[in-house]
Design a protein around this motif. Structure first.
Motif, mmCIF file in Angstrom:
data_model
loop_
_atom_site.group_PDB
_atom_site.id
_atom_site.type_symbol
_atom_site.label_atom_id
_atom_site.label_comp_id
_atom_site.label_asym_id
_atom_site.label_seq_id
_atom_site.Cartn_x
_atom_site.Cartn_y
_atom_site.Cartn_z
ATOM 1 N N CYS A 1 -29.652 -8.240 13.574
ATOM 2 C CA CYS A 1 -30.687 -7.198 14.098
ATOM 3 C C CYS A 1 -32.213 -7.878 13.423
ATOM 4 N N CYS B 1 -35.799 -4.070 15.217
ATOM 5 C CA CYS B 1 -36.409 -2.934 16.069
ATOM 6 C C CYS B 1 -36.315 -1.757 16.533
ATOM 7 N N CYS C 1 -31.376 1.616 18.275
ATOM 8 C CA CYS C 1 -30.281 1.461 18.378
ATOM 9 C C CYS C 1 -30.099 2.596 19.589
ATOM 10 N N CYS D 1 -28.640 -1.030 21.989
ATOM 11 C CA CYS D 1 -29.364 -2.075 21.581
ATOM 12 C C CYS D 1 -29.144 -3.678 22.736
HETATM 13 S S1 SF4 Z 1 -31.368 -1.718 18.495
HETATM 14 FE FE1 SF4 Z 1 -30.605 -1.556 16.236
HETATM 15 S S2 SF4 Z 1 -29.332 -2.607 15.999
HETATM 16 FE FE2 SF4 Z 1 -30.573 -3.881 17.499
HETATM 17 S S3 SF4 Z 1 -31.367 -4.874 17.056
HETATM 18 FE FE3 SF4 Z 1 -32.795 -3.308 16.979
HETATM 19 S S4 SF4 Z 1 -32.211 -2.220 15.728
HETATM 20 FE FE4 SF4 Z 1 -30.962 -3.394 14.950
#
Ligand code: SF4
Ligand SMILES: Cc1cc2nc3c(=O)[nH]c(=O)nc-3n(C[C@H](O)[C@H](O)[C@H](O)COP(=O)(O)OP(=O)(O)OC[C@H]3O[C@@H](n4cnc5c(N)ncnc54)[C@H](O)[C@@H]3O)c2cc1C
Length: 557
Positions: free
Chosen positions: A194, A197, A200, A204
């Motif tokens: 992770c 970012c 979610c 992702c």
């Molecule tokens: S979308 Fe969620 S699980 Fe995927 S890298 Fe970003 S914060 Fe992490």
């Protein structure tokens, strides 16, 4: 890069021994467990999923793209579904992996006495489900954020927690990978850690989120399950030889009109289309002659979901997700975090009706700009919790700086809260002109929501923020609720008088109190007969692990 999981539609057979409808937690878990089980003769198994296959990397992360991916009659293969009914609106996902593709990863076990309430069957207890919770947690590879307490939004949540006696902040277990970088030896799936970012809930693109597409579904496929996407099941009809005919529509991105057809399940059907999808299929099937309990469509719950906003506080929160654009704009050491990381569980010793949980939310990148405009407008009617000239000047400065991804702006000093409590699961679903309806008059006036709203004001106050009440509840449509956790519709019960399915997910056939249709099962959020007061997928998963075992036993008889 991995190969797609879905099979070519033209390679399908006319019949399978077991057909699983839907590929969310209920469908994916059952598919894997049935495919890996020992049978004297190995059954053929297929999954029929209405949505498309989404390869990580292709999820939208720009605001313009979000609207293009909304599911609606003109875009039946859209990923995000928002269904609005009179009293409550529902958000859910549509795709291979179900709502796991766009959820916030929180894996949490409800209070033990949740399962002691009526109308849960007496055999389903927290002790009985404990090993299945363990299986599901292992299958989904859940763990806490290793640096969760360093996230600014978690520290902001903790400001209120520190004022409470008897409730404290905890880091949640999340279905997120923070360590593995490479090909997973068991599933063969490429995974990466992770990046915090914040994307979610739009999907992702990093391959860090442990959706069902990353674990149960590839393992099901590895053990021989055939997977067909873009297939919407309409209804099920039992046939004279003990099997079932399944009527479907198949959508293709290139053709406007779906193709209709029938596929046969020789031994078993597992309905796992989610609370709304499974209930709709059962209601349509009942209209076509399938005998069911009168409880079908009852005990709909929004899981007590509620939202609130603390806007333009004195504390930086970093809730603006940046998706797969870590350097746009350039940033050093900014961590938006997964969508949800921390929780405060209130009053655990008190009666269930008074218990709530409050969690932090990060905005996905695609939601940052639209949310900024909306929240700023809503704040006009908000309640400033710390008046004073000096503070006002600082607030106006943050509003003036609130452009793009400016970390010093008002949005980056805000908190968005998701709260869950215990509604009375009094909603009902039925068909009107062959379309699903949900009725729940006055649900937004249930006392729990006022209680939650008052508590969220105190969160805003702890941060010196402007408090904005849940927008649809307060502003646009008095007392309208929004839930991301629809439950019920095919509730579990001791007998057909209270339930649609028994404690093994078998569908009551409407005759004797406990008589069931052999070979017909439901397992997903629709079988949960009450609000559970915490995020539900781990409970849906534990029940599905248990029901998969029941199905294996029944088919091996
Ligand atoms: S979308 Fe969620 S699980 Fe995927 S890298 Fe970003 S914060 Fe992490
Ligand atoms: C934004 C968001 C965030 C969330 N965050 C969390 C969280 O952090 N933790 C948590 O516990 N829960 C969370 N949830 C809720 C959680 O994801 C759901 O409770 C869970 O996915 C329900 O599992 P299910 O198997 O019942 O249904 P789903 O996962 O919804 O799967 C049902 C599947 O059936 C398919 N389907 C529907 N109708 C048909 C049909 N007629 N024919 C064929 N296929 C059909 C659907 O496309 C879907 O793939 C969140 C939900 C949302 C929307």
């Amino acid at each position: 890069m991995n190969q797609p999981l879905s099979n070519n539609w033209n390679s399908r057979s006319d019949s399978y021994d077991i057909i699983i409808i839907g590929s969310g937690y209920g469908g994916a878990i059952t598919a894997r467990r049935l495919a890996e089980a020992e049978f004297t003769t190995k059954p053929s198994i297929c999954i029929l999923e209405r949505g498309m296959e989404w390869i990580p990397g292709l999820f939208p992360d720009e605001s313009e793209d979000l609207t293009n991916h909304l599911k609606n009659p003109l875009n039946p293969l859209g990923l995000y579904e928002y269904r609005r009914y009179k009293d409550i609106s529902i958000i859910q996902g549509s795709g291979l992996g179900g709502t796991s593709l766009i959820n916030a990863n929180v894996a949490i076990i409800p209070e033990p006495n949740v399962l002691d309430q009526d109308p849960w069957p007496s055999t389903i207890t927290s002790k009985m489900l404990a090993p299945y919770y363990d299986d599901a947690a292992k299958g989904l590879d859940v763990t806490q954020h290793p640096k969760g307490m360093d996230l600014l939004k978690v520290q902001a949540l903790n400001k209120r927690a520190a004022q409470l006696s008897g409730s404290r902040l905890e880091l949640l277990k999340l279905a997120v990978n923070f360590t593995v970088d490479g090909i997973d030896p068991e599933t063969g799936v490429e995974r990466h850690p992770c990046t915090d970012c914040g994307d979610c809930v739009t999907g992702c693109n990093i391959r860090a989120k442990n959706t069902l597409y990353m674990n149960y579904l590839p393992l099901a496929k590895k053990s021989g399950v055939e997977i067909f996407t873009q297939v919407k099941v309409k209804c099920i009809e039992p046939d004279l030889s003990g099997g079932f005919s399944i009527h479907y529509e198949r959508f293709s991105p290139r053709h406007n009109l779906p193709e209709s057809g029938t596929i046969r399940a020789n031994r078993a059907v597992v309905v796992s289309a989610g609370s709304l999808g499974s209930t709709e299929i059962m209601l349509q099937s009942r209209d076509k002659g399938l005998k069911l309990s009168d409880a079908v469509g009852t005990r709909f719950s929004g899981n007590g979901d509620f939202f609130g906003i603390a806007y333009n506080s004195d504390q930086r929160t970093d809730i603006m997700g940046f998706g797969n654009h870590p350097n746009d704009p350039p940033r050093s050491d900014v961590k938006a975090g997964p969508t949800i990381v921390g929780v405060i569980r209130y009053d655990r010793g008190k009666p269930l009706k008074e218990q709530i949980v409050v969690e932090d939310l990060t905005l996905p990148r695609a939601g940052v700009n639209p949310s900024r405009l909306l929240i700023k407008d809503l704040s006009i009617k908000g309640k400033d919790t710390d008046p004073g000239i000096g503070d006002k000047v600082r607030e106006l400065g943050r509003v003036a700086r609130d452009i793009g991804f400016n970390l010093d702006g008002a949005l980056n000093h805000s908190m968005i809260y998701l709260v869950m409590g215990h509604d009375d699961a009094g909603g009902t679903m039925n068909l009107k002109n062959r379309k699903l309806q949900i009725e729940w008059p006055g649900v937004g006036n249930q006392g729990i929501f006022e209680q939650i709203n008052n508590e969220l004001f105190l969160h805003a106050k702890a941060l010196g923020a402007t408090f904005i009440e849940s927008p649809l509840w307060d502003y646009f449509d008095a007392r309208h609720l929004v839930t991301a956790h629809p439950l019920g519709g095919c509730p579990m019960g001791e007998t057909r008088h209270t339930g649609v399915v028994d404690d093994c997910g078998r569908v009551f056939n409407g005759n004797g109190d406990k008589d069931v249709h052999h070979g017909l099962f439901v397992t997903d959020g629709s079988i949960i007969p009450t609000a559970i007061g915490v995020n539900p997928f781990l409970t849906i998963s534990a029940l599905s692990e248990h029901i998969a075992k029941c199905i294996i036993e029944e088919l091996n008889k």
